[in-house]
Write an enzyme that holds these catalytic residues in place. Structure first.
Site, PDB file in Angstrom:
ATOM      1  N   LYS A 251       0.866  -1.186   0.103  1.00 39.71           N
ATOM      2  CA  LYS A 251      -0.102   0.033  -0.231  1.00 39.71           C
ATOM      3  C   LYS A 251       1.062   1.306  -0.051  1.00 39.71           C
ATOM      4  O   LYS A 251       0.449   2.390  -0.570  1.00 39.71           O
ATOM      5  CB  LYS A 251      -1.122  -0.109   1.342  1.00 39.71           C
ATOM      6  CG  LYS A 251      -1.883  -1.033   1.191  1.00 39.71           C
ATOM      7  CD  LYS A 251      -3.200  -0.855   2.345  1.00 39.71           C
ATOM      8  CE  LYS A 251      -4.281  -1.927   1.980  1.00 39.71           C
ATOM      9  NZ  LYS A 251      -5.269  -1.617   3.234  1.00 39.71           N
TER      10      LYS A 251
ATOM     11  N   LYS B 258      -4.513 -10.549  -6.786  1.00 38.53           N
ATOM     12  CA  LYS B 258      -6.022 -10.781  -6.175  1.00 38.53           C
ATOM     13  C   LYS B 258      -6.974  -9.882  -6.359  1.00 38.53           C
ATOM     14  O   LYS B 258      -6.781  -8.777  -6.812  1.00 38.53           O
ATOM     15  CB  LYS B 258      -5.374 -10.295  -4.628  1.00 38.53           C
ATOM     16  CG  LYS B 258      -6.185 -11.041  -3.579  1.00 38.53           C
ATOM     17  CD  LYS B 258      -5.745 -10.168  -2.166  1.00 38.53           C
ATOM     18  CE  LYS B 258      -5.737  -8.795  -2.036  1.00 38.53           C
ATOM     19  NZ  LYS B 258      -5.591  -8.246  -0.760  1.00 38.53           N
TER      20      LYS B 258
ATOM     21  N   LYS C 205     -10.493  -4.239  -3.885  1.00 40.78           N
ATOM     22  CA  LYS C 205     -11.483  -3.074  -4.105  1.00 40.78           C
ATOM     23  C   LYS C 205     -10.540  -1.986  -4.682  1.00 40.78           C
ATOM     24  O   LYS C 205     -11.322  -0.704  -5.205  1.00 40.78           O
ATOM     25  CB  LYS C 205     -11.710  -2.589  -2.517  1.00 40.78           C
ATOM     26  CG  LYS C 205     -12.735  -3.230  -1.944  1.00 40.78           C
ATOM     27  CD  LYS C 205     -12.937  -2.771  -0.356  1.00 40.78           C
ATOM     28  CE  LYS C 205     -13.936  -3.674   0.341  1.00 40.78           C
ATOM     29  NZ  LYS C 205     -13.581  -3.435   1.970  1.00 40.78           N
TER      30      LYS C 205
HETATM   31  P1  AMP Z   1     -10.713  -5.666   2.952  1.00 39.78           P
HETATM   32  O1  AMP Z   1     -11.554  -5.402   1.774  1.00 39.78           O
HETATM   33  O2  AMP Z   1      -9.492  -5.377   2.930  1.00 39.78           O
HETATM   34  O3  AMP Z   1     -11.406  -4.970   4.206  1.00 39.78           O
HETATM   35  O4  AMP Z   1     -11.025  -7.197   3.385  1.00 39.78           O
HETATM   36  C1  AMP Z   1     -12.044  -7.808   4.049  1.00 39.78           C
HETATM   37  C2  AMP Z   1     -11.994  -9.269   4.201  1.00 39.78           C
HETATM   38  O5  AMP Z   1     -11.826  -9.879   2.960  1.00 39.78           O
HETATM   39  C3  AMP Z   1     -10.645  -9.676   4.841  1.00 39.78           C
HETATM   40  O6  AMP Z   1     -10.713 -10.946   5.542  1.00 39.78           O
HETATM   41  C4  AMP Z   1      -9.874 -10.157   3.587  1.00 39.78           C
HETATM   42  O7  AMP Z   1      -9.111 -10.984   4.004  1.00 39.78           O
HETATM   43  C5  AMP Z   1     -10.833 -10.557   2.664  1.00 39.78           C
HETATM   44  N1  AMP Z   1     -10.462 -10.515   1.164  1.00 39.78           N
HETATM   45  C6  AMP Z   1     -10.249  -9.540   0.336  1.00 39.78           C
HETATM   46  N2  AMP Z   1      -9.800  -9.674  -0.874  1.00 39.78           N
HETATM   47  C7  AMP Z   1     -10.207 -10.990  -0.883  1.00 39.78           C
HETATM   48  C8  AMP Z   1      -9.667 -11.815  -2.093  1.00 39.78           C
HETATM   49  N3  AMP Z   1      -9.605 -11.381  -3.283  1.00 39.78           N
HETATM   50  N4  AMP Z   1      -9.857 -13.232  -1.805  1.00 39.78           N
HETATM   51  C9  AMP Z   1     -10.478 -13.597  -0.683  1.00 39.78           C
HETATM   52  N5  AMP Z   1     -10.614 -12.927   0.360  1.00 39.78           N
HETATM   53  C10 AMP Z   1     -10.374 -11.585   0.198  1.00 39.78           C
END
Ligand code: AMP
Ligand code: TRP
Length: 335
Positions: free
Chosen positions: A113, A198, A201
């Site tokens: 990041k 991956k 967002k």
């Molecule tokens: P965040 O969007 O960073 O707040 O992530 C929220 C949750 O979604 C966390 O548990 C991440 O590990 C999971 N997560 C985010 N992106 C992925 C992805 N591409 N595949 C699987 N899990 C994800």
């Protein structure tokens, strides 16, 4: 013995995508009867990168509503907003003071990041995992269901807890060590435009992800345009074909079929036949979530009451831990 406690959270930044759902929230829902669950919307984490104040509050409601829409059941789970409970910020400060700087500069997510932010990296981005450790440790969580990308942050959380207990516990375990709960399938959903990175967002291309609230025509368009390969037949686990593995895994998870069933059904298919099948299955899986989401969002009063109750329940537990920590550090406290 009582149930073990689960804690997890998602940031209110952007729309939730199917990676968030399959990697995290779906697992919260499936396991919730077994545990005593706390799910927070981590809005303090959301400002570690530049954010839009005009949308922070609505984004926070959106995520809380999506938790309910995805099947979080208030009979088993508590939903709350991180910033409603000052103990999160307070414990972060205490933990900051015992966390070696190099533990934080070593974090993969920070490095990734920070590169994206260039010159404008705030201290909050470096400190992000300490805030996450505070989220978890305040609730004495036994299990933390997350996607693969959060594994390192969980290890750091354990290291911080061990260090705190060692330095200030006088033989007592003040902060409980949590275990990550990472399911293999869905732990790392990949981008639709590049099977080696991956789904995220923050990817500038909307075509790279399917959002939970995407309408059917958008889902259809994104799957139609997604990256594939010219190889005949479909297969899992071929490192030369990351997109193929990712799309088959999505089909497996959304259809609820086993891997073997998917292999039998799809191994001789071409993309022309598989893509409409995946599209239909994805739309079918997301439609009930979208319908429930609209219901919840139409009743703002209900959502607010859910969060107010969450704030009370979570706050009571968090404050107890905070008091224990302050006492161990030598502050004079009265509960
Ligand atoms: P965040 O969007 O960073 O707040 O992530 C929220 C949750 O979604 C966390 O548990 C991440 O590990 C999971 N997560 C985010 N992106 C992925 C992805 N591409 N595949 C699987 N899990 C994800
Ligand atoms: N860092 C997590 C993510 O981006 C979100 C998060 C914050 C979290 N605090 C947490 C996840 C506590 C689990 C437990 O995915």
């Amino acid at each position: 013995m009582g149930k073990q406690r689960v804690l997890s959270g998602v940031q209110p930044t952007g729309n939730l995508h199917i990676g968030n759902y399959l990697g995290a929230i779906r697992n919260w829902v499936e396991g919730q009867k077994e545990y005593d669950n706390f799910f927070c919307v981590v809005d303090l984490h959301a400002i570690t990168v530049p954010h839009n104040p005009a949308t922070l509050a609505t984004d926070t409601y959106t995520i809380a509503a999506l938790y309910l829409a995805c099947g979080i059941d208030l009979n088993y789970s508590t939903i709350f907003v991180q910033s409603h409970i000052p103990a999160h910020s307070e414990l972060t400060w205490f933990l900051n003071c015992i966390t070696p700087l190099n533990w934080l500069t070593d974090m993969i997510q920070f490095k990734e990041k920070a590169i994206k932010q260039g010159e404008n990296v705030g201290a909050g981005l470096l400190d992000y995992p300490v805030l996450m450790a505070a989220d978890i440790l305040l609730y004495n969580a036994d299990k933390v269901p997350v996607g693969e990308d959060q594994k390192q942050h969980l290890e750091l959380t354990r290291d911080i807890a061990v260090r705190f207990n060692h330095q200030f516990g006088q033989g007592e375990t003040i902060l409980k060590l949590p275990d990550p709960l990472i399911r293999k399938e869905g732990a790392r959903v990949m981008s639709l435009t590049d099977g080696t990175s991956k789904m995220s967002k923050s990817d500038p291309s909307e075509l790279s992800r399917i959002n939970l609230l995407d309408p059917p025509d958008v889902i259809t368009k994104k799957i139609k345009r997604c990256k594939t390969d010219p190889v005949k037949g479909l297969e899992f686990d071929n490192p030369e074909r990351p997109e193929c593995n990712n799309l088959l895994t999505l089909y497996e998870l959304f259809s609820g079929k086993t891997k073997e069933e998917v292999i039998t059904e799809c191994q001789d298919m071409g993309w022309g036949k598989f893509k409409p099948l995946l599209t239909e299955t994805t739309i079918e899986a997301l439609t009930p979530i979208q319908t429930k989401y609209k219901e919840v969002m139409d009743d703002k009063g209900y959502l607010e009451s859910v969060l107010a109750e969450g704030r009370q329940k979570a706050g009571a537990i968090a404050n107890q831990t905070l008091e224990k920590v302050k006492k161990a550090l030598g502050y004079s406290v009265s509960i």
